[in-house]
Every structure is written in structure tokens, then in C-alpha cells.
Design a protein around this motif. Structure first.
Motif, PDB file in Angstrom:
ATOM      1  N   THR A   4     -70.134  75.754  89.733  1.00  0.00           N
ATOM      2  CA  THR A   4     -69.290  76.244  90.825  1.00  0.00           C
ATOM      3  C   THR A   4     -67.914  76.658  90.310  1.00  0.00           C
ATOM      4  OG1 THR A   4     -68.143  74.210  91.515  1.00  0.00           O
ATOM      5  CG2 THR A   4     -70.427  74.471  92.231  1.00  0.00           C
ATOM      6  N   GLY A   6     -64.066  76.469  91.570  1.00  0.00           N
ATOM      7  CA  GLY A   6     -63.195  75.833  92.550  1.00  0.00           C
ATOM      8  C   GLY A   6     -62.168  76.796  93.110  1.00  0.00           C
ATOM      9  N   TYR A  33     -65.581  78.408  95.874  1.00  0.00           N
ATOM     10  CA  TYR A  33     -64.670  77.831  96.861  1.00  0.00           C
ATOM     11  C   TYR A  33     -63.459  78.741  97.005  1.00  0.00           C
ATOM     12  CZ  TYR A  33     -67.353  73.508  96.339  1.00  0.00           C
ATOM     13  OH  TYR A  33     -68.364  72.571  96.309  1.00  0.00           O
ATOM     14  N   GLU A  92     -64.688  72.687 102.780  1.00  0.00           N
ATOM     15  CA  GLU A  92     -64.381  71.564 101.905  1.00  0.00           C
ATOM     16  C   GLU A  92     -63.122  70.888 102.440  1.00  0.00           C
ATOM     17  OE1 GLU A  92     -64.252  71.016  97.240  1.00  0.00           O
ATOM     18  OE2 GLU A  92     -62.369  71.921  97.940  1.00  0.00           O
ATOM     19  N   VAL A 140     -67.389  65.972  96.436  1.00  0.00           N
ATOM     20  CA  VAL A 140     -66.809  66.310  95.140  1.00  0.00           C
ATOM     21  C   VAL A 140     -65.939  65.114  94.756  1.00  0.00           C
ATOM     22  CG1 VAL A 140     -65.458  67.962  93.809  1.00  0.00           C
ATOM     23  CG2 VAL A 140     -66.754  68.735  95.809  1.00  0.00           C
ATOM     24  N   GLU A 162     -70.743  66.572  93.252  1.00  0.00           N
ATOM     25  CA  GLU A 162     -70.152  67.586  92.383  1.00  0.00           C
ATOM     26  C   GLU A 162     -68.983  66.939  91.648  1.00  0.00           C
ATOM     27  OE1 GLU A 162     -67.849  71.888  92.902  1.00  0.00           O
ATOM     28  OE2 GLU A 162     -69.504  71.376  94.248  1.00  0.00           O
ATOM     29  N   PHE A 164     -65.511  67.658  89.076  1.00  0.00           N
ATOM     30  CA  PHE A 164     -64.525  68.556  88.451  1.00  0.00           C
ATOM     31  C   PHE A 164     -64.746  68.470  86.947  1.00  0.00           C
ATOM     32  CE2 PHE A 164     -60.466  69.807  86.732  1.00  0.00           C
ATOM     33  CZ  PHE A 164     -59.852  70.616  87.667  1.00  0.00           C
ATOM     34  N   ARG A 243     -67.792  71.689  88.462  1.00  0.00           N
ATOM     35  CA  ARG A 243     -66.805  72.659  88.934  1.00  0.00           C
ATOM     36  C   ARG A 243     -65.890  73.114  87.815  1.00  0.00           C
ATOM     37  NH1 ARG A 243     -62.967  71.843  94.206  1.00  0.00           N
ATOM     38  NH2 ARG A 243     -65.069  71.806  95.078  1.00  0.00           N
ATOM     39  N   SER A 245     -62.299  74.959  87.426  1.00  0.00           N
ATOM     40  CA  SER A 245     -61.103  75.338  88.159  1.00  0.00           C
ATOM     41  C   SER A 245     -60.529  76.605  87.533  1.00  0.00           C
ATOM     42  CB  SER A 245     -60.074  74.202  88.102  1.00  0.00           C
ATOM     43  OG  SER A 245     -58.975  74.478  88.934  1.00  0.00           O
TER      44      SER A 245
END
Length: 289
Positions: A4, A6, A33, A92, A140, A162, A164, A243, A245
């Protein structure tokens, strides 16, 4: 395992964000996201822009989630959360105010489409069970949870999880704005200096060593956090998604390396070596171990 992207944590201009999400549409990620986590005063994408970008990403085959603010302390911030909640995407929640807005009586949205974000304190099984009682199906985990805590929570709740897995770690949020203070101002008189620091403002010790990254009302790590070496272990623990970022440059390269690791094309050492050019200050692995 899913990959994913973020929400963008930094203050990028509208055209920069639109360019970025055009690139994301072609990236090998499963979920994206959108939305604002740090500060309501940013001038990037409007709520209408988020809807348009989200629909484009859905057409590109991505699942779209909209993220909410991590700190909700006034009516402007609450209004942004309400507006985000009305978009035709799952939400979220990064602050518990979302659950008040999306209560069953409001009929704005099915509570099962709420994901507990990394800034909701799901530190243990009872807190996750409480959220499951509200209809939450995904969590998350907070960035400060260790591997053993993550494993315990998954084993005892069965929650879809999930983690980070790459980026500067969001460590703390405040009502005050650190960036404005660095320029001799306060939050009320913000002059949008965040836009001058596309990956945040580096903060160093007297000796010149990187220590933190200042980003508006938030403080992040100076080093880039990465779990590129432990993908197999994350799968063993039961993590279903990891995730990334976003950073201003080379997010595509980072995504490609993580996809190759998830697919077993490259090993841990090769993956870490391939990522080195994307992080000038080096890497850390936070609290995982």
C-alpha cells in the motif's frame, strides 16, 4: 501480502500531488490512502480533488481509502473529517472523533468501512476487540509496536493487519506547529513554510547529527524506517499488508523494490542495497525488534 501507499504527510503543491497520483496509478500497489493527516491548513488537494483522484485510482485498479487527521482539536478540523467521511470511499480513522461522526445513527457510512489507522492506539488485543465491536475489520498498527506485540494482537484477535514498513516514522503530533515556530511564528499566523520542505525540515544535534524531521504539527524520524529485510518474517507473523509512506522523489523505485521482495524475486540484502540511493541519511528499523 498486499502493498500500500500511505497518505502524503508533507506539504506538496496541488500540481505536485496530482503528478504523484498519476504515477501511483501505474505503480504495483494494491491500495492507496488519500487525504490529510497532519494539518487542516495545507493547501494541496481539496475534498473535491480527493474524490476525483480517488475515482481515477479506482479505475486504475487500486483500492482507495481516505485518511483523516491525527489530531482533531477545533471545528475546522472536525469539518474536514466530516467532509472526508462523506466521500464515496472507505475511511482510515486516525482520531477517535471519526467514530462519533460515523455512528450508526448518522447513517453516513457503514462502520465496517472504517479502518483504524496507525495513530489510533491499538496497542493490545482488548483495544482491537473494542474496535471490532464497532465494526472495524482492519487495523494499521501504531509504528511503535514491536514484532512480538504485533504477532500477539493478530493471533488473539484475527484482525486483518497492515504495518508501516518504509518512510520517515511519524513519532508525535501537537496542536502547535513546529515549523511555524522555527520561523518565529505561531500556528495562527502560519505563513505555510511547510511547502519549502518537501520531505520535512531536518533537525540536527549540535554535533551535526540528524535527530528528527520537523513537519508542521508533527515530528518524524530523521532516518528512513524500513522493514525491507524482514518481509518473510512479517508474513510469518501474519501481517497482510505493508505500507510505504511517500517521499518527494523515488517513491516509485521504493515500491518496485518492495514488490520484488514480496514476490520473492530478490533477497533481504539485495533489497536493502537497492534502497540505499533513496535515503541520504540512512536507515533504521524502529521498534520492530
Amino acid at each position: 501480502m498486499e502493498l500500500t501507499i500511505g497518505p502524503v504527510l508533507f506539504d506538496w503543491k496541488k500540481e505536485e500531488l496530482l503528478r504523484f497520483y498519476d504515477e501511483v496509478a501505474d505503480m504495483p500497489v494494491d491500495r492507496v490512502y488519500l487525504g490529510e493527516v497532519v494539518c487542516v491548513k495545507k493547501k494541496g488537494l481539496s475534498v473535491k480533488d480527493l474524490e476525483e483522484v480517488g475515482k481515477k485510482l479506482e479505475k486504475a485498479g487500486k483500492e482507495v481509502i481516505v485518511s483523516t487527521l491525527a489530531v482533531v482539536s477545533n471545528e475546522d478540523e472536525l469539518k474536514l473529517v466530516r467532509d472526508i467521511a462523506n466521500l464515496p470511499f472507505a475511511v482510515e480513522a486516525n482520531d477517535m472523533s471519526v467514530f462519533g461522526i460515523l455512528n450508526p445513527q448518522s447513517a453516513i457510512r457503514n462502520p465496517q468501512s472504517i479502518i483504524a489507522g496507525p495513530h489510533i492506539t491499538t496497542y493490545n488485543a482488548p483495544s482491537i476487540e473494542f474496535l471490532q465491536g464497532l465494526g472495524v475489520k482492519r487495523v494499521v498498527f501504531p509504528v511503535e509496536l514491536s514484532r512480538d506485540s504485533i504477532r500477539h494482537c493478530i493471533q488473539n484477535t484475527g484482525i486483518y493487519s497492515e504495518v508501516f514498513a518504509h518512510g520517515k516514522v511519524p513519532l508525535a503530533f501537537s496542536w502547535r506547529c513546529y515549523t511555524s515556530r522555527a520561523y518565529g511564528l505561531n500556528k495562527a499566523n502560519c505563513q505555510y513554510h511547510c511547502k519549502l520542505h518537501l520531505d520535512g525540515m531536518p533537525l540536527k544535534t549540535i554535533e551535526g547529527e540528524p535527530t528528527f524531521t520537523v513537519n508542521g504539527t508533527s515530528i518524524l524520524s530523521a532516518l528512513t524506517y524500513t522493514l525491507i529485510e524482514v518481509i518473510e518474517d512479517l508474513k510469518t507473523v501474519g501481517v497482510k499488508a505493508i505500507r510505504i509512506s511517500p517521499q518527494y522523489q523515488q517513491t516509485r523505485s521504493i515500491v518496485d523494490v518492495f514488490r520484488k521482495r514480496i514476490d520473492g524475486i530478490i533477497g533481504p540484502d539485495e533489497g536493502l542495497e537497492m534502497l540505499k540511493e533513496t535515503s541520504p541519511f540512512g536507515f533504521c528499523n524502529g521498534w520492530y525488534f
